[in-house]
Write a protein that holds these residues in place. Structure first.
Motif: not given
Length: 569
Positions: A252, A474, A554-555, A569
């Motif tokens: 995160n 998150d 969004t990541n 990722k």
């Protein structure tokens, strides 16, 4: 003479060669949007890192001088990099244990909770305790038929777990649900008329049905009637939970963590993990105020500021009221949806005052949990009294109030006047605001709830976070809530009390530089500047410019901690 000249020239070349070698970077990052949170240089094109510190922040052309054959390069490929995100208020081991135990954070009904308990029972040994956390009745999309004070009854859980004691902590951490087996073990079921009075707990409440029997819900300090019977964890399980919490942080984009209240066991665990090279999150730990003997020991030896910036202990956490969801938040006026009830003072205010006095004299920061407007007001009063009596020790105290969710309008400017930092979790507004109005009424909501912009304009920074495991860790959920004032489903249009929204720049600061300030660490992290620690969070979208509704899409693409890529990722 010629030999001397030759030797001098060789020495110069050797010196320059060493200089160049010292100046070469271990890591160069470029090719995307880099937001520094440095007012003098808000964005840069490239960053160079040597060891674990920032060597250069500037243009792509200039960064080439730090490139060598040994330099690793990261091409952002259009992605966005910020300083490493800081969880400004969470519970680290709770994060890890949520991944080990029954995780109820995403449950949307009591039926889902019961199903998860059944699955855990099927996998457990007879008699083994089933523990979990995360249910919140106000977030369910449907309620069970039978409730008392808006909370479910234990019977359905008791039916699926007749032989295994069950204890499920509320998402807020300020209440819990026990099944019949757990209450039998604790000696609170069945209750005689004589024993009912003896089981009343100051600063807590046992929810009861019309016959006086416990419903299974234990509020605030009454939770200890059950929790004291839950077997202690094992060292192996603690280490596993710790490792899971580190990984969850990295996934995160979290590189630093303000751990809100730890005891002896966790302190030793963190030290052991540091010694083993496994403390891959910068920990700013608050001593739990429940252990007075522990506090006295630390008053004697003073704060512990880690020169390696991995584990610092210089603050004290006091839990002064409960949560709004369980009606434990301590209010100046009665609950709108429960007349005559004002919440709970879970820690004597006299202890807040004496702790503040001791902390000022010994160099500790005080961080007091306060959600209700009365709790906030009473704590500010005690802080002010202690500061007035120790005026020569208040130059840089940075006392905090954790949550500061609901304030009396008169108390909003007092934070800046006293130099008290509000550590607020914006995602709580998204989760709580739809039903908080039932607890407080419209007037109190509009004048004093989640007053981010009012506090910022008064001149204090805000430390952001999630209060994990109360909410998922998150940070993008809190970032979205900060700038939109909406639920995570995107309602209402325009947001709740939109005048209190943060700008995106303010929201980013609240998770980086201002969070660092809340831990006395703004000189070493929180912005991308030469000399600061090389902690970075990389997102696959530009959170500073994308349409608001894309923030939650969004990541985290990569997390860099201490100059090392720890997640990709």
């Amino acid at each position: 003479m010629k030999i001397k000249s030759l030797l001098s020239i060789l020495a110069i070349f050797s010196f320059l060669s060493c200089q160049n070698q010292q100046e070469s970077a271990d890591l160069i990052i470029k090719g995307g949007n880099i937001y520094t949170v440095n007012e003098n240089q808000p964005t840069v094109e490239a960053v160079a890192v040597k060891n674990n510190k920032i060597l250069f922040a500037g243009s792509e052309a200039e960064v080439e001088q730090y490139l060598s054959e040994n330099t690793k390069q990261v091409d952002l490929a259009g992605k966005t990099m910020t300083p490493g995100f800081i969880e400004g208020h969470g519970h680290f081991m709770g994060l890890g244990y949520n991944e080990l135990n029954v995780d109820l954070l995403q449950t949307k009904s009591y039926d889902e909770v019961i199903q998860k308990v059944k699955e855990a029972v099927d996998a457990a040994k007879p008699g083994e305790w089933i523990t979990g956390r995360g249910w919140h009745q106000s977030k369910w999309n449907k309620m069970p038929n039978n409730t008392i004070d808006g909370f479910p009854l234990h019977h359905a859980i008791s039916e699926v777990s007749p032989d295994n004691p069950v204890y499920l902590r509320h998402a807020s951490g300020h209440a819990g649900m026990a099944n019949e087996k757990a209450m039998q073990i604790a000696g609170v079921l069945p209750l005689s008329k004589e024993s009912m009075a003896n089981l009343d707990v100051e600063g807590g409440e046992i929810f009861r049905d019309e016959q006086g029997n416990p419903t299974g819900v234990f509020n605030e300090r009454a939770m200890t009637l059950i929790t004291q019977h839950i077997p202690e964890s094992t060292p192996e399980k603690d280490q596993k939970a710790f490792e899971l919490a580190v990984k969850a942080s990295h996934r995160n984009g979290i590189t630093s963590f303000h751990d809100a209240g730890i005891g002896r066991e966790n302190i030793q665990l963190y030290r052991d993990m540091k010694a083993d090279g496994k403390l891959d999150v910068r920990m700013y730990a608050m001593l739990t105020g429940w252990d007075k003997e522990l506090l006295n020991e630390w008053y004697e030896k003073g704060p512990e500021v880690d020169s390696t910036h991995l584990l610092t202990i210089r603050s004290i956490k006091l839990n002064c009221d409960g949560a709004l969801g369980s009606r434990g938040a301590w209010l100046l006026e009665e609950y709108t949806d429960q007349p005559g009830h004002f919440g709970h003072e879970t820690l004597p205010m006299s202890f807040v005052y004496t702790t503040s006095n001791q902390a000022l004299k010994t160099g500790f920061q005080v961080c007091s949990h306060a959600i209700g407007d009365r709790a906030n007001q009473e704590i500010l009063d005690r802080y002010e009294k202690a500061m007035n009596e120790n005026a020569d020790l208040t130059d840089n105290h940075r006392f905090r109030i954790e949550h500061a969710q609901h304030l009396h309008p008169d108390d909003i400017p007092r934070f800046a006047e006293l130099g008290v930092i509000p550590a607020m979790q914006a995602v709580h507004m998204s989760s709580d605001r739809p039903w908080a109005i039932d607890r407080l009424g419209e007037k109190r909501i509009k004048e004093g709830a989640y007053m981010w912009q009012a506090l910022l304009q008064s001149g204090v920074p805000i430390v952001n976070g999630t209060d994990v495991p109360v909410e998922p860790i998150d940070p993008l959920a809190s970032f979205y809530a900060s700038v939109s004032r909406k639920t995570l489903e995107g309602t209402p249009e325009g947001g709740y009390e939109p005048e209190q929204k943060m700008t995106r720049e303010q929201a980013l600061r609240s998770y980086t530089l201002d969070a660092a300030y809340g831990a006395f660490e703004e000189d070493i992290k929180g912005s991308i500047e030469v000399g600061k620690l090389a902690d970075f969070t990389i997102f696959d979208k530009d959170i500073m410019t994308v349409p608001e509704d894309e923030i939650l899409e969004t990541n985290v693409a990569m997390t860099i901690f201490d100059g090392r890529v720890v997640f990709e990722k």
